[in-house]
Enzyme design. Structure first.
Site, PDB file in Angstrom:
ATOM      1  N   HIS A 142       0.816  -1.221   0.000  1.00  0.00           N
ATOM      2  CA  HIS A 142       0.000   0.000   0.000  1.00  0.00           C
ATOM      3  C   HIS A 142       0.850   1.272   0.000  1.00  0.00           C
ATOM      4  O   HIS A 142       0.343   2.355  -0.287  1.00  0.00           O
ATOM      5  CB  HIS A 142      -0.976  -0.003   1.184  1.00  0.00           C
ATOM      6  CG  HIS A 142      -0.366   0.301   2.506  1.00  0.00           C
ATOM      7  ND1 HIS A 142      -0.012  -0.670   3.412  1.00  0.00           N
ATOM      8  CD2 HIS A 142      -0.042   1.475   3.107  1.00  0.00           C
ATOM      9  CE1 HIS A 142       0.478  -0.111   4.500  1.00  0.00           C
ATOM     10  NE2 HIS A 142       0.471   1.191   4.336  1.00  0.00           N
ATOM     11  N   ASP A 172       0.051  -7.559   1.380  1.00  0.00           N
ATOM     12  CA  ASP A 172       0.502  -6.167   1.506  1.00  0.00           C
ATOM     13  C   ASP A 172       2.022  -6.070   1.552  1.00  0.00           C
ATOM     14  O   ASP A 172       2.587  -5.305   2.333  1.00  0.00           O
ATOM     15  CB  ASP A 172      -0.112  -5.492   2.737  1.00  0.00           C
ATOM     16  CG  ASP A 172      -0.054  -3.972   2.636  1.00  0.00           C
ATOM     17  OD1 ASP A 172       0.172  -3.454   1.528  1.00  0.00           O
ATOM     18  OD2 ASP A 172      -0.220  -3.295   3.666  1.00  0.00           O
ATOM     19  N   GLY A 244       3.478   6.457   8.230  1.00  0.00           N
ATOM     20  CA  GLY A 244       4.855   6.673   7.817  1.00  0.00           C
ATOM     21  C   GLY A 244       5.759   5.529   8.225  1.00  0.00           C
ATOM     22  O   GLY A 244       6.819   5.316   7.639  1.00  0.00           O
ATOM     23  N   ASN A 245       5.339   4.759   9.247  1.00  0.00           N
ATOM     24  CA  ASN A 245       6.067   3.554   9.642  1.00  0.00           C
ATOM     25  C   ASN A 245       5.805   2.400   8.687  1.00  0.00           C
ATOM     26  O   ASN A 245       6.555   1.413   8.686  1.00  0.00           O
ATOM     27  CB  ASN A 245       5.663   3.105  11.047  1.00  0.00           C
ATOM     28  CG  ASN A 245       6.457   3.783  12.140  1.00  0.00           C
ATOM     29  OD1 ASN A 245       5.898   4.536  12.932  1.00  0.00           O
ATOM     30  ND2 ASN A 245       7.756   3.548  12.199  1.00  0.00           N
ATOM     31  N   SER A 246       4.732   2.487   7.903  1.00  0.00           N
ATOM     32  CA  SER A 246       4.351   1.379   7.029  1.00  0.00           C
ATOM     33  C   SER A 246       5.511   0.961   6.142  1.00  0.00           C
ATOM     34  O   SER A 246       6.136   1.791   5.471  1.00  0.00           O
ATOM     35  CB  SER A 246       3.165   1.784   6.153  1.00  0.00           C
ATOM     36  OG  SER A 246       1.996   1.919   6.920  1.00  0.00           O
ATOM     37  N   GLY A 299     -11.386 -23.152  -5.283  1.00  0.00           N
ATOM     38  CA  GLY A 299     -12.706 -22.711  -5.720  1.00  0.00           C
ATOM     39  C   GLY A 299     -13.831 -22.976  -4.748  1.00  0.00           C
ATOM     40  O   GLY A 299     -14.841 -23.581  -5.114  1.00  0.00           O
ATOM     41  N   VAL A 300     -13.668 -22.520  -3.494  1.00  0.00           N
ATOM     42  CA  VAL A 300     -14.750 -22.612  -2.525  1.00  0.00           C
ATOM     43  C   VAL A 300     -14.877 -21.282  -1.784  1.00  0.00           C
ATOM     44  O   VAL A 300     -13.899 -20.557  -1.614  1.00  0.00           O
ATOM     45  CB  VAL A 300     -14.525 -23.741  -1.481  1.00  0.00           C
ATOM     46  CG1 VAL A 300     -14.595 -25.102  -2.134  1.00  0.00           C
ATOM     47  CG2 VAL A 300     -13.214 -23.555  -0.737  1.00  0.00           C
ATOM     48  N   ILE A 302     -15.916 -19.980   1.983  1.00  0.00           N
ATOM     49  CA  ILE A 302     -15.983 -20.601   3.309  1.00  0.00           C
ATOM     50  C   ILE A 302     -16.430 -19.601   4.354  1.00  0.00           C
ATOM     51  O   ILE A 302     -16.404 -18.391   4.132  1.00  0.00           O
ATOM     52  CB  ILE A 302     -14.611 -21.196   3.717  1.00  0.00           C
ATOM     53  CG1 ILE A 302     -13.536 -20.099   3.700  1.00  0.00           C
ATOM     54  CG2 ILE A 302     -14.242 -22.364   2.837  1.00  0.00           C
ATOM     55  CD1 ILE A 302     -12.184 -20.560   4.212  1.00  0.00           C
TER      56      ILE A 302
END
Length: 496
Positions: A142, A172, A244-246, A299-300, A302
């Site tokens: 991000h 991410d 800003g820490n991201s 392909g489920v 849940i």
């Protein structure tokens, strides 16, 4: 006489004081005898006293030496500041637009081209950590998503242009590369599985643009699910993490990266989350080599097994992943999985909760034929499923057709039955998988994810049919599209 009285009072007070000390000493002796208190060591618990168990060994002191300064000095050069330039669309406030039922009664204060969405650059910032001496940097997706330009500032204040090598929105994570910077100081990647709740950790980054800010705390919890995505498995820490820490690193006391700081809880204090570095180590080779991550897929859909559902499904306890839907023709469908099955094991790994299954399936190599155990009508069954490839978020399984509308700046792809089902729409139209910046489609605000259902008032249901219509109208300077966006339809005019 008065002196004798005073001396009497003094003696009585002294006698009372000595008696009180004697009583306290006696009580203390009783406590020592009753609880086995060793003044140099450990106070046994009630359970240990009752069981007659020996006291555990003393816990060794943490090697902090009263300061984090030495470790901070060592780690700081491997942490970078990331500055990102994006372009966002802006529109005039709706109260300034001369539209509405009485539009014709007002003079035209604006030209139509003045009312079109404008694009202006915006800035973003984050952190990153150098993971190889030749210039690879690990950060959050991000931080660099939709970036037109990425600039990295090193600890020695050098500014370098960076390219995005690979991104994975699901976890991410993203990898950048800077070149012509010489040998860079790379951080050592540790083992996040070895972390324990209560371990000291350090967060280093650029909160609010304040470069190389160090905060400390402990690991508050592990395996946190916060609803950020299907592969949530966060380290929770009370080390201060702010905007800003991201993308910055979370270090252990040996100076090893154990996490990538990623998220906070709004208005919360002392609650931050980091992606475990073991997950990053697993995905980085794919990001560097292919630019994206290939994941397994069955392909489920849940959901969580609650206590009430467990009773209704005749389960011994609320565990597993309840199948709420099966993708028609998908791997699970072909393996015989039914709606209402509870998946309790996949490829030999126990599935204790629905949150675990996506990660287990995603990490299974595409094409592997694996065992899957399900509970159906109270009975356990074993099925075999061939793991498929999970389509990426921005691209379906089939490659986009770039030649279909190169003049207009769109990459298109047939809308498959599966992709239509996921969007909750009918299978008709052509999917826009990419829009070239500055192209006619971009200027007309066509977006990635739009579905073209008509071109010049002619219905299209495939890329081939759209190409045929475009070929017939090649000499025209405009193109009228009817697109479906967020389950609503609107007309868009492209000017060539």
């Amino acid at each position: 006489m008065i002196g004798k009285i005073r001396n009497g009072f003094h003696l009585e007070r002294e006698t009372f004081r000595k008696a009180r000390i004697a009583v306290l000493a006696s009580l203390l002796a009783v406590v020592v005898v009753a609880y086995g208190l060793d003044w140099r060591g450990h106070l046994p618990t009630v359970r240990e006293v009752r069981a007659g168990a020996p006291a555990p060994a003393e816990v060794s002191a943490l090697p902090l030496h009263g300061s984090f300064a030495p470790i901070a000095e060592k780690l700081s050069p491997s942490v970078v500041n990331i500055r990102v330039t994006r372009v966002q669309k802006t529109e005039l406030p709706s109260d300034l637009l001369p539209w509405g039922p009485f539009r014709d009664r007002f003079p035209r204060f604006f030209d139509e081209k003045d009312l079109a969405p404008r694009r202006q650059p915006t800035m973003g910032a984050g952190s990153g950590v150098i993971v190889s001496g030749d210039g690879l940097i690990l950060t959050n997706n991000h931080v660099v998503e939709d970036a037109r330009e990425v600039t990295v500032t090193l600890a020695d204040q050098r500014e370098l242009k960076a390219e995005i090598v690979g991104r994975d929105p699901g976890t991410d994570l993203a990898v950048l590369r800077v070149q012509d910077a010489g040998e860079l100081p790379a951080a050592q990647l540790g083992d996040s599985d070895a972390l324990q709740v209560g371990d000291w950790v350090l967060a280093l980054g650029n909160p609010f643009g304040l470069s190389h800010t160090l905060t400390s705390g402990i690991v508050s919890a592990k395996g946190r699910f916060i609803g950020a995505g299907p592969y949530d498995d966060f380290i929770q820490t009370d080390a201060s993490i702010n905007p800003g820490n991201s993308g910055g690193p979370l270090f252990n006391m040996r100076g090893e990266v154990v996490g990538i700081n990623t998220a906070i809880i709004p208005h919360g204090q002392g609650i931050g989350f980091a992606v475990p570095v073991n997950l990053a180590k697993q995905l980085m080779p794919q990001l560097v080599e292919h630019g994206e991550v290939t994941r397994g897929y069955i392909g489920v859909n849940i959901q969580v097994v609650t206590a009430d559902l467990a009773r209704a499904l005749k389960l011994a306890k609320p565990e597993g992943a309840l199948v709420s839907d099966v993708v028609s023709g998908g791997p699970a469908d072909q393996a015989g999985v039914k709606q209402g099955d509870v998946i309790v094991s996949f490829n030999g790994k126990a599935v204790q909760s629905s949150q675990q299954l996506p990660s287990i399936v995603a990490s299974t190599p595409v094409g592997d034929d694996v065992s899957m155990k399900v509970i159906r009508s109270g009975k356990e069954r074993e099925l075999r499923v061939k793991v498929g490839r999970l389509p990426s978020r921005n691209q379906e399984t089939d490659a986009p057709d770039e030649s279909a509308s190169s003049r207009w700046g769109m990459e298109l792809q047939d809308l498959t039955a599966e992709s239509a089902r996921r969007r909750g729409i009918e299978r008709r139209g052509v999917l826009v998988v990419n829009v070239q910046p500055g192209s006619p489609a971009d200027k007309a605000s066509v977006r990635r994810g739009d579905i073209i259902v008509e071109v010049n008032r002619q219905v299209v249901d495939s890329v081939e049919s759209l190409k045929g219509i475009m070929a017939d109208t090649a000499a025209q300077d405009t193109l009228l599209l009817l697109v479906e966006r967020d389950r609503a339809r609107l007309y868009v005019a492209l000017s060539g």
